[in-house]
Design an enzyme around this catalytic site. Structure first.
Site, PDB file in Angstrom:
ATOM      1  N   TYR A 193       5.374  -4.552   3.292  1.00  0.00           N
ATOM      2  CA  TYR A 193       5.219  -3.986   2.004  1.00  0.00           C
ATOM      3  C   TYR A 193       5.815  -4.564   0.973  1.00  0.00           C
ATOM      4  O   TYR A 193       5.325  -4.786  -0.315  1.00  0.00           O
ATOM      5  CB  TYR A 193       5.199  -2.423   2.227  1.00  0.00           C
ATOM      6  CG  TYR A 193       4.306  -1.753   3.050  1.00  0.00           C
ATOM      7  CD1 TYR A 193       2.882  -1.423   2.329  1.00  0.00           C
ATOM      8  CD2 TYR A 193       4.206  -1.543   4.318  1.00  0.00           C
ATOM      9  CE1 TYR A 193       1.889  -0.899   3.083  1.00  0.00           C
ATOM     10  CE2 TYR A 193       3.237  -0.887   4.961  1.00  0.00           C
ATOM     11  CZ  TYR A 193       1.955  -0.421   4.263  1.00  0.00           C
ATOM     12  OH  TYR A 193       1.059   0.134   5.129  1.00  0.00           O
ATOM     13  N   GLU A 238       1.942   5.331   9.199  1.00  0.00           N
ATOM     14  CA  GLU A 238       1.933   4.272  10.127  1.00  0.00           C
ATOM     15  C   GLU A 238       3.257   4.575  11.417  1.00  0.00           C
ATOM     16  O   GLU A 238       3.276   4.592  12.672  1.00  0.00           O
ATOM     17  CB  GLU A 238       2.079   3.042   9.800  1.00  0.00           C
ATOM     18  CG  GLU A 238       0.637   2.610   9.084  1.00  0.00           C
ATOM     19  CD  GLU A 238       0.938   1.506   8.257  1.00  0.00           C
ATOM     20  OE1 GLU A 238       2.016   0.958   8.014  1.00  0.00           O
ATOM     21  OE2 GLU A 238      -0.065   1.674   7.283  1.00  0.00           O
TER      22      GLU A 238
END
Length: 393
Positions: free
Chosen positions: A98, A140
């Site tokens: 990310y 996640e």
């Protein structure tokens, strides 16, 4: 979390950013793959990059999430994030990635919007990105924990135990564990499969599991339609090893006994086969309506298996549509043309589960909404740009 000042800035700049998203995402992927070419070869679907589907999906998810911060809707936010999180988990995405995406996405925003990206604008969109990223990272992490693996550690090898031709252009592969049992799964879930290609890339695709979760093997089907499927068709046979992920996916049967409508098109029948296998094994007595559309009967994958599973259900019904080649068989259960819900009974409390290409999903959603089926009862196998735009409304 966005402050009121950031929310106001987001609202003022959202139209401009939405209008430039196509250029922003194109610039983002150029920069990302220039700096990290291994991501294009070994993580992202490079076919979808060429067709523009992946940039569309990214643009759609950003636009939809941004709009939902101005008009909050928890269900629609989950619609976006749950599907992305399951897909990311099946690829082994971790927190560090990310940071990489953030770097190149904001470089692209500055490149395309230029002086319009003032410090307050940058601050608001930066906060939006991390609000979305943090929700995905949390989801996640939960998926990894449920699967009993460390974040990103989803890959292992399996042995091809059986290969069967299920239509002229579709094969079915059954996998067994390589020295250890394969993880369990929920009917309707999928696995990622990574294959080595001639140019050195290791491309990944997702395939729905069609077997029973009570078996110790995984079965999935592959339609010949691209470089990964071509490899599986031409190079993979009994005794070969495949690099596969732990199962993920959120198109699973809801935890109730409400009626179910399963609608699919083409190879989208595979998650339906998985769901029907579980329902048939349990002799589930709820009303189950199965709708399937295909181009022709002779190329329909799992045609016989689909009918046999519905026949095993105490309250199962099957309707099929063919674009060509079935006029002589036209009947109440076999129709010619594209799928329509005009004369299909859908109970007020039914869960409708859709599986197929993006255009099919969008068209079916429109029909269901026109029938006043609540959106909370409409479930999808995957998200696509069309559906994300709808979710933002």
């Amino acid at each position: 979390m966005l402050s009121e000042t950031q929310r106001t800035t987001l609202a003022a700049t959202l139209p401009a950013v939405q209008g430039a998203l196509a250029d922003i995402t194109a610039s983002f992927y150029r920069g990302l793959f220039t700096a990290h070419p291994d991501l294009l070869d070994n993580l992202f679907n490079r076919t979808h990059q060429k067709t523009g589907e992946q940039p569309q999906a990214l643009a759609g998810s950003i636009a939809a999430f941004a709009a939902l911060q101005l008009e909050p809707d928890v269900r629609r936010q989950r619609f976006i994030l749950d599907r992305i999180a399951h897909k990311h988990a099946s690829l082994g995405v971790t927190r560090a990635q990310y940071d990489v995406v953030h770097e190149h996405l904001f470089a692209a925003i500055v490149e395309i919007l230029g002086d319009a990206v003032t410090p307050p604008v940058a601050d608001a969109w930066d906060q939006l990105y991390w609000d979305m990223a943090d929700l995905l990272i949390e989801k996640e992490a939960s998926l990894y924990a449920q699967a009993g693996v460390k974040p990103g550690q989803v890959w292992h090898d399996a042995i091809v135990a059986e290969r069967v031709q299920v239509s002229p252009d579709t094969i079915s592969l059954t996998l067994a564990g390589d020295g250890e049992s394969l993880p369990g799964f929920r009917p309707g879930q999928y696995i990622s499969v990574q294959v080595p290609l001639a140019d050195g890339a290791r491309q990944i695709r997702q395939y729905s599991l069609t077997g029973s979760p009570t078996d110790d093997r995984w079965t999935f089907s592959v339609k010949l339609a691209g470089e990964v499927s071509a490899y599986l068709h031409e190079q993979v046979f009994e005794g070969d090893r495949l690099h596969v992920s732990t199962p993920f996916g959120d198109l699973v049967l809801p935890d109730d006994d409400m009626p179910v409508v399963l609608a699919s098109a083409g190879i989208g029948c595979t998650p339906v086969i998985g769901l029907l296998t579980a329902l048939a094994n349990d002799q589930d007595r709820r009303p189950v309506t199965v709708l399937h559309a295909d181009r022709s009967r002779n190329r329909q994958p799992h045609r016989g298996q689909l009918a046999a599973l519905v026949d095993k259900l105490p309250n199962g019904r099957l309707y099929q549509w063919y674009e060509n080649g079935a006029g002589h068989l036209e009947s109440p259960s076999i129709r010619v043309g594209t799928m329509t819900l005009d004369d299909i009974d859908i109970a007020d409390d039914a869960h409708v589960m859709l599986c197929g290409p993006g255009g099919f999903l969008a068209g079916m959603r429109e029909q269901l909404v026109s029938r006043e089926v609540p959106e909370s009862q409409i479930h999808y196998e995957t998200f696509g740009p069309e559906l994300l735009r709808s979710a933002a409304r």
